[in-house]
Design an enzyme around this catalytic site. Sequence first.
Site, PDB file in Angstrom:
ATOM      1  N   ARG A  20       4.305 -32.055 -19.246  1.00  0.00           N
ATOM      2  CA  ARG A  20       5.738 -32.515 -19.526  1.00  0.00           C
ATOM      3  C   ARG A  20       6.192 -31.872 -20.696  1.00  0.00           C
ATOM      4  NH1 ARG A  20       4.526 -38.913 -17.675  1.00  0.00           N
ATOM      5  NH2 ARG A  20       3.815 -38.537 -15.499  1.00  0.00           N
ATOM      6  N   ASP A  56      13.908 -51.522 -20.178  1.00  0.00           N
ATOM      7  CA  ASP A  56      13.059 -50.551 -20.133  1.00  0.00           C
ATOM      8  C   ASP A  56      13.263 -49.689 -21.495  1.00  0.00           C
ATOM      9  OD1 ASP A  56      11.090 -49.365 -17.775  1.00  0.00           O
ATOM     10  OD2 ASP A  56      11.592 -47.924 -19.257  1.00  0.00           O
TER      11      ASP A  56
HETATM   12  C1  LIG Z   1       4.996 -48.054 -14.019  1.00  0.00           C
HETATM   13  S1  LIG Z   1       6.567 -48.385 -14.454  1.00  0.00           S
HETATM   14  C2  LIG Z   1       6.520 -50.231 -14.144  1.00  0.00           C
HETATM   15  C3  LIG Z   1       7.681 -50.371 -13.103  1.00  0.00           C
HETATM   16  C4  LIG Z   1       7.706 -51.793 -12.573  1.00  0.00           C
HETATM   17  N1  LIG Z   1       7.471 -53.118 -13.541  1.00  0.00           N
HETATM   18  C5  LIG Z   1       6.789 -52.031 -11.287  1.00  0.00           C
HETATM   19  O1  LIG Z   1       5.851 -52.517 -11.510  1.00  0.00           O
HETATM   20  O2  LIG Z   1       7.072 -51.267 -10.428  1.00  0.00           O
HETATM   21  C6  LIG Z   1       6.200 -48.694 -16.200  1.00  0.00           C
HETATM   22  C7  LIG Z   1       7.483 -49.017 -17.012  1.00  0.00           C
HETATM   23  O3  LIG Z   1       7.266 -49.357 -18.297  1.00  0.00           O
HETATM   24  C8  LIG Z   1       8.261 -48.628 -19.239  1.00  0.00           C
HETATM   25  N2  LIG Z   1       7.670 -48.702 -20.600  1.00  0.00           N
HETATM   26  C9  LIG Z   1       6.502 -48.170 -21.071  1.00  0.00           C
HETATM   27  N3  LIG Z   1       6.398 -48.634 -22.526  1.00  0.00           N
HETATM   28  C10 LIG Z   1       7.173 -49.332 -22.632  1.00  0.00           C
HETATM   29  C11 LIG Z   1       7.502 -50.063 -23.814  1.00  0.00           C
HETATM   30  N4  LIG Z   1       7.301 -50.002 -25.032  1.00  0.00           N
HETATM   31  N5  LIG Z   1       8.650 -50.967 -23.917  1.00  0.00           N
HETATM   32  C12 LIG Z   1       9.402 -51.114 -22.661  1.00  0.00           C
HETATM   33  N6  LIG Z   1       8.982 -50.405 -21.516  1.00  0.00           N
HETATM   34  C13 LIG Z   1       8.134 -49.572 -21.626  1.00  0.00           C
HETATM   35  C14 LIG Z   1       8.097 -46.998 -18.627  1.00  0.00           C
HETATM   36  O4  LIG Z   1       9.372 -46.280 -19.240  1.00  0.00           O
HETATM   37  C15 LIG Z   1       8.230 -47.172 -17.138  1.00  0.00           C
HETATM   38  O5  LIG Z   1       9.612 -47.386 -16.639  1.00  0.00           O
END
Ligand SMILES: C[S@@+](CC[C@H](N)C(=O)[O-])C[C@H]1O[C@@H](n2cnc3c(N)ncnc32)[C@H](O)[C@@H]1O
Length: 298
Positions: A44, A153
Site C-alpha cells: 500500500r 469514519d
Molecule cells: C472493516 S470496515 C467496517 C465497516 C462497517 N462498520 C462494517 O462492519 O461493515 C472498518 C472501518 O473502520 C474505519 N476506522 C479505522 N480506524 C478508525 C478510527 N480510529 N476512527 C474511525 N474509523 C476508523 C476504517 O476507515 C474502515 O472504514
Amino acid sequence: MNDQPQSAAPPLISPDDFAMVADLLKRMTGIHIGGNKRAMVSGRLAKRLKALGIGSVDAYCTWLQQPGNATEQDAFISALTTNMTRFNREDHHFTHLADRILPNLAAAARAGRRVRLWSAACSTGEEAYDLAFRTLDACPEAARLDLRILATDIDKAALEIARAGAYPASSLTDLPAGYAERHLDRGAGRNGMVRVAQAPRDLITFRCLNLNGEWPFHGGFDVIMCRNVTIYFDDDTQARLWQRLADRIAPGGALYVGHSEMLPEPIARRFTQQERGAFCLPRDVSPDPAHRRADVPP
Ligand SMILES: C[S@@+](CC[C@H](N)C(=O)[O-])C[C@H]1O[C@@H](n2cnc3c(N)ncnc32)[C@H](O)[C@@H]1O
C-alpha cells in the site's frame, strides 16, 4: 483503502521502516498493525511513494508529519485502513433493530422526541444506508420528525463514496426483497451503478471522525453500530472505546458490535439483553446526564 489483491508483490519495507509506519499510524488513528502485515503495508505504501516520487519510507514519514501536510496524512490513513463492508452485513442485527428497537423509536419520534442513530465506522456507507432503509420502513415520515442518522469514519476517501451513495448493482444483491424498489433510485443505473434514493440519503449526515480522538458532540444515541473496527485496535484502546460508546447508549437503546468483537465483561453487564452482538439497555434505566440525546449535526 485498497482491498484489492496486489498484482505483483513490491519489495518488503525494512523492519525499521515498518516499525516507523506502525508507530505513526497508531498515533494518528489508534490502529495497531502487527509485523505479519508487513507485506500488506509495503504494497500500500509503495503506491503512495510512487505517486509522490519519494524514494524512501523514512523520507515519506518525515515529510508526512510536517505542518500543512493534512492531505497526504488523509491519503496515508486511507491507504492503511481496511474498508471492507457490504450491504446487510450480519443481517440478524438489522432484523433485531427492525423488530425490537425501531418500533419504540418510531413511536418516540412521533411523540416529538429527538432520536439519533450512529454508524460509528461507516466505511463506504453501506451500513449507514442499511440503518436508513430500516428506519424508513419503520417510520416513513422520519424526515419530518427529529430522527437522524450520524455516520462517521476516519477515512475521507471512503466517506466520499458514502456521500455519493452510488454502488455497483452487483453489490446490492444482498439487500432483502423489495428494498431496491423502495430505497434505490430507479432509472439511475448508468455504468452498472445504482444510487440510493433521496429519502434515505436525507436522513444521514456523514462526518470524518477518529473514534479514538475527541468527539465533537454531547449526549446519547438510541442506536450505535460500531462493527468490525475495534479489531484493528489493541486491547487498551478497545476497552477505552467500548466504555465511551456504552456511556452514550440512551435508555431503551442498543449497541451493535461485529461478529468477532466482544464488550469487556464489566461493560457488557450493564446491558440487560445480549444476543449475537446486540446489547440493549432497558427503557427504565435510571437517567444519567450522559444519556441526554445526542447533540449532533444537523
Ligand atoms: C472493516 S470496515 C467496517 C465497516 C462497517 N462498520 C462494517 O462492519 O461493515 C472498518 C472501518 O473502520 C474505519 N476506522 C479505522 N480506524 C478508525 C478510527 N480510529 N476512527 C474511525 N474509523 C476508523 C476504517 O476507515 C474502515 O472504514
